[in-house]
Scaffold this motif. Structure first.
Motif, PDB file in Angstrom:
ATOM      1  N   LYS A  51       0.477  -0.943   0.356  1.00 57.43           N
ATOM      2  CA  LYS A  51      -0.280  -0.060  -0.059  1.00 57.43           C
ATOM      3  C   LYS A  51       0.791   1.535  -0.100  1.00 57.43           C
ATOM      4  O   LYS A  51       0.635   2.172  -0.809  1.00 57.43           O
ATOM      5  CB  LYS A  51      -0.819  -0.428   1.631  1.00 57.43           C
ATOM      6  N   TRP A  52       2.058   1.244   0.666  1.00 60.80           N
ATOM      7  CA  TRP A  52       2.614   2.593   0.927  1.00 60.80           C
ATOM      8  C   TRP A  52       3.518   2.099  -0.439  1.00 60.80           C
ATOM      9  O   TRP A  52       3.917   3.363  -0.704  1.00 60.80           O
ATOM     10  CB  TRP A  52       3.565   2.540   1.920  1.00 60.80           C
ATOM     11  N   LYS A  80       3.214   2.416  -3.045  1.00 61.66           N
ATOM     12  CA  LYS A  80       1.925   2.676  -4.601  1.00 61.66           C
ATOM     13  C   LYS A  80       1.788   3.652  -3.920  1.00 61.66           C
ATOM     14  O   LYS A  80       1.568   4.864  -5.412  1.00 61.66           O
ATOM     15  CB  LYS A  80       0.770   1.493  -4.671  1.00 61.66           C
ATOM     16  N   GLU A  81       1.383   4.039  -2.299  1.00 60.82           N
ATOM     17  CA  GLU A  81       1.369   5.957  -3.109  1.00 60.82           C
ATOM     18  C   GLU A  81       2.967   6.297  -2.684  1.00 60.82           C
ATOM     19  O   GLU A  81       2.743   7.877  -2.907  1.00 60.82           O
ATOM     20  CB  GLU A  81       0.640   5.642  -0.950  1.00 60.82           C
TER      21      GLU A  81
END
Length: 290
Positions: A216-217, A219-220
């Motif tokens: 997730k991080w 991708k961010e």
């Protein structure tokens, strides 16, 4: 070193000024000629000065584009297409002028190493103060294999997945995240300036091991990098040290940087710290970035 936004700015200014023009002759500086005679490769790469001068005479510039941190001059001569590839290194700059005297900054005028005299009488000039940049004539990208190893353009649809896939490989998984996102085979065009800014915005320590960053991080982080690169393109790049757009024009992104080169954290006011990662100085906030 100019990164993707700075090179994009050069291309956007250079293309309308040089496309469609034909090169009549080429002049190479004495310092580059002497370097070649000593078996070195200052500025002019992969070809002798004599062959370069002959090959470039009569070339018409069809188009100028950017690939990662490289400038591609698409050329045509006698029905044959070829590619002039330029990397700005630390201090490279291009100028379209009527005479060298129009280059207002003496340091660039003194270090004009490749001068193309056009059929219309104007000049297309490559200057490089420290001579770490390059000008290379090839038939196509495949003639210089390192060009084929570059990651997709960060704005392309497949670029994020490419980053995720590469970051998960054994080659990169145990490296610091800062080193990984500065690698041109992982993300195209993101160097020290914009990697520093992206990690600060993500509150992420530059030395955090890549495999410890969640999917997730990651991708961010990639989305933040793309947004910062676009913001810098819109601002004309960061004119830090000796970077200039064509004809000496400067960008304004340096006025928006929140961590790169700062002594005090923009967010919390704490003194910043620095460390070496992949040979580059990485500035970060010890309080904000974990």
């Amino acid at each position: 070193m100019p990164e993707l936004p700075e090179v994009e700015g050069v291309v956007r200014a250079l293309a309308p000024a040089a496309t469609g023009r034909t090169i009549r002759e080429v002049t190479i500086s004495d310092i580059v000629i002497q370097s070649k005679q000593l078996g070195k490769e200052a500025v002019l790469k992969g070809i002798t000065t004599e062959d370069f001068i002959v090959e470039m005479a009569g070339m018409m510039i069809k188009d100028i584009t950017r690939r990662s941190k490289y400038i591609y001059f698409h050329l045509l001569k006698d029905g044959n297409e070829c590619l002039l590839v330029s990397h700005l290194g630390m201090t490279g700059a291009w100028f379209t002028v009527a005479s060298l005297e129009e280059i207002t900054e003496l340091k660039f005028r003194k270090h004009a190493h490749v001068i193309f005299t056009m059929e219309d009488g104007g000049l297309l000039v490559y200057s490089d103060i420290r001579r770490f940049g390059e000008v290379r004539l090839v038939g196509c990208e495949a003639d210089h294999p390192p060009l084929l190893k570059m990651a997709p353009e960060p704005f392309d649809a497949e670029a994020c997945q490419h980053f995720l896939d590469m970051a998960a490989t054994p080659k990169y998984a145990r490296k610091p995240i800062k080193e990984v996102i500065m690698d041109g085979q992982v993300i195209s065009g993101c160097g020290n300036i914009y990697a520093t800014e992206a990690l600060f915005k993500m509150a992420m320590h530059p030395a955090r091991v890549t495999e410890q960053v969640s999917l997730k991080w990651k991708k961010e982080l990639f989305a933040v990098i793309v947004a910062i690169l676009q913001e810098s393109i819109d601002a004309g790049g960061s004119s830090i040290s000796d970077y200039r757009n064509i004809n000496g024009e400067a960008g304004t992104m340096q006025d928006r940087l929140k961590m790169y080169g700062r002594k005090i954290c923009f967010a919390c006011g704490v003194s910043t710290e620095s460390m070496k990662i992949a040979g580059r100085t990485s500035v970060y906030c010890p309080d904000c970035q974990k």
